[in-house]
Design an enzyme around this catalytic site. Structure first.
Site, PDB file in Angstrom:
ATOM      1  N   GLU A 184     -11.184  25.144 -16.671  1.00 25.54           N
ATOM      2  CA  GLU A 184      -9.809  25.435 -16.933  1.00 25.54           C
ATOM      3  C   GLU A 184      -9.029  23.798 -17.249  1.00 25.54           C
ATOM      4  O   GLU A 184      -8.598  23.553 -18.368  1.00 25.54           O
ATOM      5  CB  GLU A 184      -8.957  26.758 -16.610  1.00 25.54           C
ATOM      6  CG  GLU A 184      -7.644  26.903 -16.591  1.00 25.54           C
ATOM      7  CD  GLU A 184      -7.825  27.529 -18.355  1.00 25.54           C
ATOM      8  OE1 GLU A 184      -5.919  26.950 -18.573  1.00 25.54           O
ATOM      9  OE2 GLU A 184      -8.388  27.584 -18.765  1.00 25.54           O
TER      10      GLU A 184
ATOM     11  N   HIS B 156     -10.432  21.779 -19.607  1.00 24.20           N
ATOM     12  CA  HIS B 156      -9.749  21.974 -21.152  1.00 24.20           C
ATOM     13  C   HIS B 156      -8.269  21.599 -21.239  1.00 24.20           C
ATOM     14  O   HIS B 156      -7.387  21.188 -22.345  1.00 24.20           O
ATOM     15  CB  HIS B 156      -9.577  23.500 -21.201  1.00 24.20           C
ATOM     16  CG  HIS B 156      -9.365  23.937 -22.707  1.00 24.20           C
ATOM     17  ND1 HIS B 156      -9.798  23.466 -24.113  1.00 24.20           N
ATOM     18  CD2 HIS B 156      -8.397  24.864 -22.640  1.00 24.20           C
ATOM     19  CE1 HIS B 156      -9.117  24.100 -24.866  1.00 24.20           C
ATOM     20  NE2 HIS B 156      -7.976  25.229 -24.327  1.00 24.20           N
TER      21      HIS B 156
END
Length: 401
Positions: A113, A116
């Site tokens: 996460e 990203h």
């Protein structure tokens, strides 16, 4: 512990912005070194192409993040438990992982996460540079009474506004706990960002090389536009399938659950504003609702594949936009193969990521075809007034950084 964590914690925001700037330095240095001795216009064009490429990579990594269930790997935004990296949140992540070993919060998912988010911040910084560079180029042309830039600086400005909206949807994806409508809009926003950057890359490349758009007959141009619209609808349906985890509602092909028209509840499946897995009244969405989502996407896929095949054949027959025609045909076949693999092979990760990547690539190629062509009789661009050829070439100009 996860529930007690504030949804928004801006403490690491400055460090996240700084990290995005550091990430952007790599592409900026590469463009500068590769294009030393060229004009500023050429460097700006090369940076636009590279930003388009990196944005495509970001969309792919976003699909990987979603498909590995890493979207809630850090339960707050923009950092991870108020830290700029999972390293600073080691204790909190370990506690959450011990409570629920498979997630949603684990050390692996937290890193996916956050990577990203790091990549997104780097792309955002590059778009800021593109916007500043475009306005500076226009100001310099005005001061020296030179010809105006081939592309209005409002294009990168609109792209910058859009990427800020994308950041907002990324935050809402986390804080609204993977709300399907928000996640779908976030996916669509990433593809719109690709289209905006592609238009700029094509037009800047054409202007740098004094190339006019390819003249298409109105029928062929209309088919190109219609296919693009159909693709956009299909991508929305595909995003809705993915964000509702409805891929495995049908595990056979060409039938679904042994029927050409299985039991479906379209009212449930396309109730848009609701939490993941639930309906607005708080009850769980039924399997018939998930089947309706899946089958609508499948039925639309037949029309889109037919349109893509017809468009590729028409372009090939007319010997126009040959590169785009080959890409359209190849990507259509890849989309069919990966879509079928998702159904019959139990949604393998590689096929699922490639399916999203193929959709993103089709957006880029169709946008490329639209930006590189014009309907017969349409007004010629400003490049013609600057001494560009008066007849459009049949081949496609290669876009390079």
């Amino acid at each position: 512990m996860q529930d007690a964590q504030p949804l928004y914690d801006l403490a690491p925001l400055a460090r996240m912005v700084l990290l995005g700037a550091v990430i952007a330095l790599g592409p900026l240095a590469w463009v500068w070194l590769r294009n030393r001795g060229t004009s500023r216009v050429r460097r700006l064009q090369a940076l636009t192409v590279l930003t388009l490429f990196l944005t495509f990579d970001l969309v792919l990594f976003g699909a990987f993040t979603r498909l590995t269930d890493s979207g809630l790997g850090c339960p707050d935004w923009p950092g991870c438990y108020g830290n700029a990296s999972p390293l600073g949140a080691h204790a909190e992540i370990s506690a959450a992982q011990q409570a629920m070993p498979t997630g949603p919060v684990t050390h692996g998912k937290a890193w996916v996460e956050m990577i990203h988010r790091y990549l997104a911040s780097g792309v955002g910084m590059l778009i800021i540079v593109l916007t500043v560079g475009a306005w500076w180029q226009r100001s310099r042309a005005a001061r020296h009474q030179g010809p105006p830039p081939a592309l209005s600086p409002w294009w990168p400005t609109a792209t910058l506004v859009w990427v800020c909206l994308q950041g907002a949807f990324g935050a809402l994806t986390v804080t609204m706990k993977l709300f399907p409508a928000i996640v779908t809009l976030h996916l669509i926003g990433g593809l719109v960002l690709l289209a905006l950057l592609c238009v700029q890359a094509v037009r800047e490349t054409h202007a740098a090389r004094c190339v006019l758009p390819v003249a298409l007959g109105r029928g062929l141009r209309g088919l190109l536009v219609a296919t693009t619209v159909l693709l956009a609808v299909q991508i929305v349906l595909g995003g809705w399938v993915s964000t509702n985890y409805a891929v495995l509602a049908c595990t056979t092909f060409p039938t679904c659950q042994g029927s050409w028209w299985p039991d479906m509840a379209f009212g449930q499946g396309f109730e848009i504003w609701r939490p993941l897995g639930l309906l607005q009244d708080g009850s769980h969405i039924t399997f018939a609702g998930l089947t309706a989502i899946h089958y609508a996407h499948r039925l639309a896929a037949y029309a889109v594949l037919l349109a893509l095949g017809l468009l590729a054949w028409r372009l090939h027959r007319a010997a126009l936009l040959p590169a785009q025609a080959r890409w359209i045909a190849g990507l259509a076949l890849m989309q069919f193969a990966t879509g079928l693999s998702n159904v019959v092979l139990d949604w393998p990760l590689v096929a699922a990521v490639l399916h999203t990547g193929g959709a993103a690539a089709l957006v880029v190629v169709l946008t490329w075809a639209l930006a590189a062509s014009r309907a017969v009789g349409a007004a010629r661009p400003l490049a013609a007034a600057a001494g560009a050829p008066t007849t459009a070439p049949t081949g496609a100009t290669r876009i390079s950084a």
